[in-house]
Scaffold this motif. Structure first.
Motif, short mmCIF file in Angstrom:
data_model
loop_
_atom_site.label_atom_id
_atom_site.label_comp_id
_atom_site.label_asym_id
_atom_site.label_seq_id
_atom_site.Cartn_x
_atom_site.Cartn_y
_atom_site.Cartn_z
N ARG A 43 46.05 44.82 37.52
CA ARG A 43 44.86 44.28 37.09
C ARG A 43 44.34 43.63 38.11
O ARG A 43 43.09 43.68 38.25
CB ARG A 43 44.93 43.72 35.56
CG ARG A 43 45.39 45.00 34.41
CD ARG A 43 45.23 44.32 33.16
NE ARG A 43 46.19 43.20 32.95
CZ ARG A 43 47.44 43.45 32.47
NH1 ARG A 43 47.60 44.69 32.07
NH2 ARG A 43 48.07 42.68 32.25
N ILE A 44 45.10 42.40 38.41
CA ILE A 44 44.47 41.78 39.41
C ILE A 44 44.02 42.34 40.64
O ILE A 44 42.87 42.06 41.23
CB ILE A 44 45.37 40.52 39.72
CG1 ILE A 44 45.74 39.70 38.35
CG2 ILE A 44 44.89 39.74 40.65
CD1 ILE A 44 47.03 38.57 38.46
N GLU A 45 44.88 43.18 41.03
CA GLU A 45 44.40 43.93 42.35
C GLU A 45 43.03 44.82 42.23
O GLU A 45 42.27 44.94 43.16
CB GLU A 45 45.48 44.84 42.72
CG GLU A 45 45.43 45.67 44.07
CD GLU A 45 46.93 46.70 44.22
OE1 GLU A 45 46.37 47.60 45.09
OE2 GLU A 45 47.57 46.46 43.57
N ALA A 46 42.94 45.14 41.23
CA ALA A 46 41.71 46.07 40.81
C ALA A 46 40.46 45.42 40.89
O ALA A 46 39.32 45.37 41.37
CB ALA A 46 41.86 46.73 39.45
N ASP A 47 40.63 44.00 40.27
CA ASP A 47 39.54 43.09 40.30
C ASP A 47 39.27 42.67 41.83
O ASP A 47 38.00 42.56 42.01
CB ASP A 47 39.94 41.86 39.54
CG ASP A 47 40.01 42.34 38.07
OD1 ASP A 47 39.42 43.14 37.61
OD2 ASP A 47 40.65 41.47 37.03
N LEU A 48 40.40 42.40 42.38
CA LEU A 48 40.33 42.06 43.84
C LEU A 48 39.53 42.96 44.83
O LEU A 48 38.36 42.70 45.50
CB LEU A 48 41.35 41.34 44.51
CG LEU A 48 41.80 40.03 43.96
CD1 LEU A 48 43.25 39.65 44.45
CD2 LEU A 48 40.76 38.92 44.38
N GLU A 49 39.97 44.09 44.47
CA GLU A 49 39.46 45.34 45.47
C GLU A 49 37.87 45.50 44.87
O GLU A 49 37.04 45.80 45.84
CB GLU A 49 40.22 46.46 45.14
CG GLU A 49 41.67 46.49 45.74
CD GLU A 49 42.42 47.76 45.48
OE1 GLU A 49 42.09 48.59 44.74
OE2 GLU A 49 43.41 47.69 46.14
N GLY A 50 37.71 45.58 43.82
CA GLY A 50 36.26 45.75 43.14
C GLY A 50 35.48 44.49 43.87
O GLY A 50 34.50 44.83 44.29
N PHE A 51 35.95 43.26 43.85
CA PHE A 51 34.92 42.14 44.36
C PHE A 51 34.89 42.32 45.83
O PHE A 51 33.64 42.17 46.54
CB PHE A 51 35.61 40.87 44.06
CG PHE A 51 35.01 39.70 44.81
CD1 PHE A 51 33.91 39.26 44.26
CD2 PHE A 51 35.72 39.08 45.89
CE1 PHE A 51 33.14 38.12 44.83
CE2 PHE A 51 34.93 37.77 46.40
CZ PHE A 51 33.78 37.38 45.83
N ALA A 52 36.04 42.81 46.38
CA ALA A 52 35.77 43.03 47.95
C ALA A 52 34.81 44.20 48.32
O ALA A 52 33.98 43.95 49.21
CB ALA A 52 37.27 43.32 48.56
#
Length: 219
Positions: A193-202
């Motif tokens: 979940r955190i990885e998805a949030d970071l990738e979306g933000f990037a």
């Protein structure tokens, strides 16, 4: 006392198995407690940091606004990566969009490596601890049977006690493995979940910076 007797009377192999299971248990619980604290903070930091970023009036102000919320340094390196490398190096070669993609990818990988740290240990403990315990059980049974064979007459009463004590090693291996496996699965979902949030933000950050560069280049 049965486990203690098995360890002390089972020979060097049983003692090494017991020490190895103890070390694996201590290491896995340290990682479990640390990662539970880390991932809880990381999920909160990413949500607050990205909210602070999008409420900022500019990229320069965003760095200052994100810093107080990003205690685990997951979002701020992505924001700082938008400051491209100075000219004169291979890092500055190519188009600005390609440079931006590369630096954001590197910053994202560094953040994900921090989140993934310890997962390999939990997976290793979860997959190997039952077999380590089984090794202790097999050796304990062998040691007990050879001892009884040398004593002469063997009855079921004499066999059941030592064999039951040897099976404690298998139970110990499962007791070490089960928390590691459960923690690995739970943490894996949290990291995803955190990885998805970071990738979306990037991705959004790249589009924002690339869009600003396009606007700046227009006459």
């Amino acid at each position: 006392m049965s486990l203690l007797a098995l360890i002390t009377q089972g020979g060097l192999v049983s003692q090494w198995v017991a020490l190895l299971l103890l070390a694996m248990s201590v290491a896995s619980w340290i990682v479990i407690l640390w990662k539970a604290w880390l991932l809880q903070r990381a999920a909160r930091d990413v949500a607050r940091s990205t909210a602070a970023f999008w409420q900022s009036p500019s990229l320069a102000q965003a760095r200052d606004n994100v810093a107080p919320f990003d205690r685990e340094a997951l979002v701020l390196p992505l924001v700082a990566a938008t400051q491209l490398a100075p000219g004169g190096t291979l890092a500055s070669a190519g188009e600005a969009s390609a440079q931006l993609t590369r630096v954001l990818r590197n910053a994202l990988h560094a953040a994900l490596n921090k989140l993934q740290f310890g997962q390999v240990l939990l997976a290793t403990v979860g997959s190997t601890a039952p077999f380590v315990g089984l090794l202790g059980t097999v050796w304990g049974i062998y040691h007990a049977l050879t001892g009884m064979a040398g004593a002469g007459q063997v009855t079921i009463d004499k066999v059941s006690g030592p064999v039951g004590e040897a099976l404690i090693m298998t139970a110990a291996g499962l007791a070490v493995a089960i928390p590691a496996v459960l923690a690995y699965n739970v943490f894996g979902r949290s990291i995803g979940r955190i990885e998805a949030d970071l990738e979306g933000f990037a991705f959004d950050l790249r589009e924002l910076v690339a869009g600003q560069g396009t606007k700046a280049s227009r006459p």
